[in-house]
Every structure is written in structure tokens, then in C-alpha cells.
Design a protein around this motif. Structure first.
Motif, PDB file in Angstrom:
ATOM      1  N   ARG A  59     -66.784  93.407  20.049  1.00  0.00           N
ATOM      2  CA  ARG A  59     -67.322  92.712  21.212  1.00  0.00           C
ATOM      3  C   ARG A  59     -68.600  93.433  21.613  1.00  0.00           C
ATOM      4  O   ARG A  59     -68.571  94.541  22.124  1.00  0.00           O
ATOM      5  CB  ARG A  59     -66.258  92.782  22.297  1.00  0.00           C
ATOM      6  N   ASN A  60     -69.734  92.780  21.371  1.00  0.00           N
ATOM      7  CA  ASN A  60     -71.011  93.465  21.611  1.00  0.00           C
ATOM      8  C   ASN A  60     -71.823  92.891  22.752  1.00  0.00           C
ATOM      9  O   ASN A  60     -72.739  93.514  23.229  1.00  0.00           O
ATOM     10  CB  ASN A  60     -71.853  93.445  20.334  1.00  0.00           C
ATOM     11  N   THR A  61     -71.470  91.671  23.185  1.00  0.00           N
ATOM     12  CA  THR A  61     -72.319  91.016  24.171  1.00  0.00           C
ATOM     13  C   THR A  61     -71.630  90.822  25.514  1.00  0.00           C
ATOM     14  O   THR A  61     -72.137  90.129  26.379  1.00  0.00           O
ATOM     15  CB  THR A  61     -72.757  89.622  23.652  1.00  0.00           C
ATOM     16  N   VAL A  65     -67.256  94.598  28.905  1.00  0.00           N
ATOM     17  CA  VAL A  65     -66.751  95.364  27.773  1.00  0.00           C
ATOM     18  C   VAL A  65     -67.673  95.220  26.569  1.00  0.00           C
ATOM     19  O   VAL A  65     -68.011  94.101  26.187  1.00  0.00           O
ATOM     20  CB  VAL A  65     -65.352  94.839  27.351  1.00  0.00           C
ATOM     21  N   GLN A  66     -68.127  96.336  26.021  1.00  0.00           N
ATOM     22  CA  GLN A  66     -68.712  96.323  24.675  1.00  0.00           C
ATOM     23  C   GLN A  66     -67.886  97.307  23.865  1.00  0.00           C
ATOM     24  O   GLN A  66     -67.826  98.487  24.208  1.00  0.00           O
ATOM     25  CB  GLN A  66     -70.180  96.763  24.670  1.00  0.00           C
ATOM     26  N   LEU A  67     -67.241  96.812  22.818  1.00  0.00           N
ATOM     27  CA  LEU A  67     -66.245  97.639  22.153  1.00  0.00           C
ATOM     28  C   LEU A  67     -66.113  97.275  20.688  1.00  0.00           C
ATOM     29  O   LEU A  67     -66.071  96.109  20.342  1.00  0.00           O
ATOM     30  CB  LEU A  67     -64.899  97.391  22.858  1.00  0.00           C
ATOM     31  N   ASN A  68     -66.070  98.291  19.844  1.00  0.00           N
ATOM     32  CA  ASN A  68     -65.760  98.101  18.429  1.00  0.00           C
ATOM     33  C   ASN A  68     -64.518  98.901  18.098  1.00  0.00           C
ATOM     34  O   ASN A  68     -64.348 100.004  18.616  1.00  0.00           O
ATOM     35  CB  ASN A  68     -66.875  98.669  17.532  1.00  0.00           C
ATOM     36  N   GLY A  69     -63.714  98.372  17.190  1.00  0.00           N
ATOM     37  CA  GLY A  69     -62.583  99.168  16.734  1.00  0.00           C
ATOM     38  C   GLY A  69     -61.354  98.324  16.556  1.00  0.00           C
ATOM     39  O   GLY A  69     -61.433  97.120  16.319  1.00  0.00           O
ATOM     40  N   LEU A 113     -61.261 103.276  19.037  1.00  0.00           N
ATOM     41  CA  LEU A 113     -62.215 102.435  19.769  1.00  0.00           C
ATOM     42  C   LEU A 113     -63.469 103.225  20.138  1.00  0.00           C
ATOM     43  O   LEU A 113     -63.416 104.430  20.382  1.00  0.00           O
ATOM     44  CB  LEU A 113     -61.580 101.904  21.064  1.00  0.00           C
ATOM     45  N   LYS A 114     -64.556 102.500  20.175  1.00  0.00           N
ATOM     46  CA  LYS A 114     -65.831 103.116  20.546  1.00  0.00           C
ATOM     47  C   LYS A 114     -66.653 102.069  21.269  1.00  0.00           C
ATOM     48  O   LYS A 114     -66.745 100.933  20.819  1.00  0.00           O
ATOM     49  CB  LYS A 114     -66.558 103.533  19.269  1.00  0.00           C
ATOM     50  N   GLY A 115     -67.210 102.423  22.408  1.00  0.00           N
ATOM     51  CA  GLY A 115     -68.046 101.460  23.120  1.00  0.00           C
ATOM     52  C   GLY A 115     -68.199 101.817  24.577  1.00  0.00           C
ATOM     53  O   GLY A 115     -68.174 103.005  24.957  1.00  0.00           O
TER      54      GLY A 115
HETATM   55  C1  LIG Z   1     -70.458  97.697  17.136  1.00  0.00           C
HETATM   56  O1  LIG Z   1     -70.805  97.639  15.764  1.00  0.00           O
HETATM   57  C2  LIG Z   1     -71.989  96.910  15.520  1.00  0.00           C
HETATM   58  C3  LIG Z   1     -72.168  96.781  14.032  1.00  0.00           C
HETATM   59  O2  LIG Z   1     -71.863  97.986  13.381  1.00  0.00           O
HETATM   60  C4  LIG Z   1     -73.163  97.636  16.204  1.00  0.00           C
HETATM   61  O3  LIG Z   1     -74.361  96.926  15.993  1.00  0.00           O
HETATM   62  C5  LIG Z   1     -72.881  97.716  17.700  1.00  0.00           C
HETATM   63  O4  LIG Z   1     -73.898  98.444  18.342  1.00  0.00           O
HETATM   64  C6  LIG Z   1     -71.534  98.365  17.957  1.00  0.00           C
HETATM   65  N1  LIG Z   1     -71.242  98.244  19.388  1.00  0.00           N
HETATM   66  C7  LIG Z   1     -70.768  99.240  20.115  1.00  0.00           C
HETATM   67  C8  LIG Z   1     -70.478  98.892  21.541  1.00  0.00           C
HETATM   68  O5  LIG Z   1     -70.548 100.360  19.677  1.00  0.00           O
END
Ligand SMILES: *[C@@H]1O[C@H](CO)[C@@H](O)[C@H](O)[C@H]1NC(C)=O
Ligand SMILES: *[C@@H]1O[C@H](CO)[C@@H](O)[C@H](O)[C@H]1NC(C)=O
Ligand SMILES: *[C@@H]1O[C@H](CO)[C@@H](O)[C@H](O)[C@H]1NC(C)=O
Length: 230
Positions: A59-61, A65-69, A113-115
Motif C-alpha cells: 500500500r503506497n498511496t 497507511v503506507q506499508l509493504n510486507g 512490515l516496513k512503512g
Molecule cells: C514499497 O515498495 C515499493 C516497491 O519496492 C517502493 O517503491 C515503495 O516506496 C515502498 N513503500 C514503502 C512505504 O516502503
């Protein structure tokens, strides 16, 4: 083996109108408690607890919450207490839709998780416990009839919508195990759980749709419709 189904708890409905007198809803609600604990003879896995290997979050937008994982190795306790609020089968229009209500789900899993959440950086990997209350799910499916060799219902596509009344979440080992930061962040997560859940909803619904499709096909592919649609 199929006879066991019929004799003990498979209520038969009319093929030309399976929903007459709530027949399908009762049939569906009736098999639910039985399949929840699995039926080893039929190769139906128990889903109490429900094991899910992975739910990805990307979830980047989001505003909040902006979160990867991902959440991994989820063990979910409580789905067997689900009740069927509504169920409708339509063989002509090829859909099977149902609403389930689940009073409580307790989830143990690991997370990675990271974000950011509300501009606060979140990073961590470890154990997570989640408590969800008053869950209402609506499941919409597209079905087809397949002969394998008897005719069965196959779920081809599924869309899951859910609504959670209340969530508590505890993430272990956030911020490299800093207990003070972790505790205040956990409190913050719980105070903002509605907003966070709302933004993660789409990822979770997609993940659950895939998982439920597998579960339901493992059941329906073993129930020839001639046995319960007359
Ligand atoms: C999530 O991963 C994408 C692609 O790797 C990256 O562009 C984005 O900045 C990451 N977002 C966060 C919140 O870490
Ligand atoms: C199902 O509900 C009962 C009654 O509230 C509760 O005691 C039981 O622990 C629940 N089962 C699961 C697996 O959560
Ligand atoms: C799940 O997490 C709770 C809270 O930390 C813990 O008490 C419980 O033992 C865990 N259950 C399992 C099966 O790991």
C-alpha cells in the motif's frame, strides 16, 4: 462416502429453486459446523483453526497507511463459530452468494512490515496477535458446473467484503525490540484501528477471496449436486 453426507446432515433442495423456503441457506448453514472441523474421509481439511500461509500488504498511496510486507503463517481461531445470515444459490445466473457473521477471530501470526502509519515510521518483524470482533462478511462468487465425473459446483471467482466492529493488534519486536517505542506504537495502532483497517481492507479482502475459494472448492468439489439438488 457421499452417502455419509446425505444421511447425516445434507439437506436436499429443489434444483429448479434451491432457495425456496430458505432451503439452501439452511443446507449451507447446516454443513458449516461439520466441515469446520474437517472430514478426513473426504479429504476436507479442518478450518478451525484456519491456517493461512501469507497475506501480502502493498500500500503506497494511502492517506493513513503506507506499508509493504506481509503477515505469515496465520493461525486464525474462531471461524467455526460463524453463522450464515444469508445464502443464495442461482444455477441459471451462475452465482452462489452468502453472508457470514463471526463474533470473534483471534489471530496469531508473524509479520514483516516496513512503512509509515500516520507519518510515523514502522519497521519490524516478529510475532503479531490480532483480535477482531463482530466480523460481517459478504461473499460473492461466480460458479460453474463441472463433471468430475459427477456434476459438482466449482467456484471460479470470489469477491469477499468484510466489516470489522473492533480490532486490537499487538506487534512484537517493533523498532528492533525497543519496548517503550513498541508499547506506545501498539497503543497508537489500537486507537486508530478503524482507519488502518479501512485502508488495508482491499489487500485483506483479496487475500481472503483467494483462500476461501480454495476452501470452498475443496468442499463443493466433493459434493455431487445430484445428492442435494433434486
Ligand atoms: C514499497 O515498495 C515499493 C516497491 O519496492 C517502493 O517503491 C515503495 O516506496 C515502498 N513503500 C514503502 C512505504 O516502503
Ligand atoms: C466459539 O464460541 C464459544 C462461545 O462464545 C466460545 O466459548 C469458543 O471459544 C468459540 N470457539 C472458538 C474456536 O473461538
Ligand atoms: C497466541 O497469542 C496469544 C497472545 O500472545 C498467546 O497467549 C497464545 O498462547 C498464542 N497461541 C498460540 C497457539 O501460539
Amino acid at each position: 462416502m457421499f452417502v455419509i453426507f446425505l444421511a447425516t446432515w445434507l439437506k436436499a433442495c429443489k434444483r429448479n429453486d434451491p432457495n425456496e423456503n430458505n432451503c439452501f441457506k439452511e443446507m449451507f448453514g447446516g454443513i458449516f459446523p461439520h466441515i469446520a472441523n474437517g472430514i478426513p474421509d473426504l479429504g476436507i481439511e479442518p478450518f478451525e483453526p484456519l491456517g493461512i500461509r501469507k497475506i501480502s500488504v502493498s500500500r503506497n498511496t494511502g492517506q493513513v497507511v503506507q506499508l509493504n510486507g506481509s503477515f505469515n503463517n496465520l493461525k486464525i481461531r474462531g471461524p467455526s463459530n460463524a453463522t450464515v445470515a444469508k445464502a443464495e444459490l442461482n444455477l441459471e445466473k451462475k452465482f452462489l452468494n452468502f453472508d457470514l457473521e463471526i463474533p470473534k477471530l483471534r489471530i496469531n501470526a508473524t509479520y514483516n512490515l516496513k512503512g509509515n502509519i500516520l507519518l510515523l515510521p514502522l519497521i519490524g518483524a516478529g510475532d503479531v496477535n490480532i483480535l477482531l470482533k463482530e466480523i460481517k462478511t459478504s461473499v460473492f462468487t461466480k460458479i460453474s458446473l463441472r463433471k468430475i465425473p459427477q456434476e459438482v459446483i466449482n467456484i471460479d471467482q470470489m469477491k469477499v467484503k468484510f466489516n470489522v466492529g473492533n480490532m486490537r493488534i499487538h506487534l512484537d519486536n517493533l523498532f528492533n525490540g525497543n519496548k517503550v517505542l513498541s508499547a506506545s506504537f501498539s497503543m497508537f495502532l489500537n486507537q486508530n484501528s478503524k482507519e488502518i483497517l479501512a485502508e488495508l481492507q482491499e489487500d485483506l479482502e483479496n487475500g481472503l477471496g483467494d483462500i476461501f475459494t480454495g476452501i470452498w472448492n475443496s468442499v463443493y468439489n466433493k459434493m455431487p449436486i445430484d445428492l442435494w439438488l433434486l
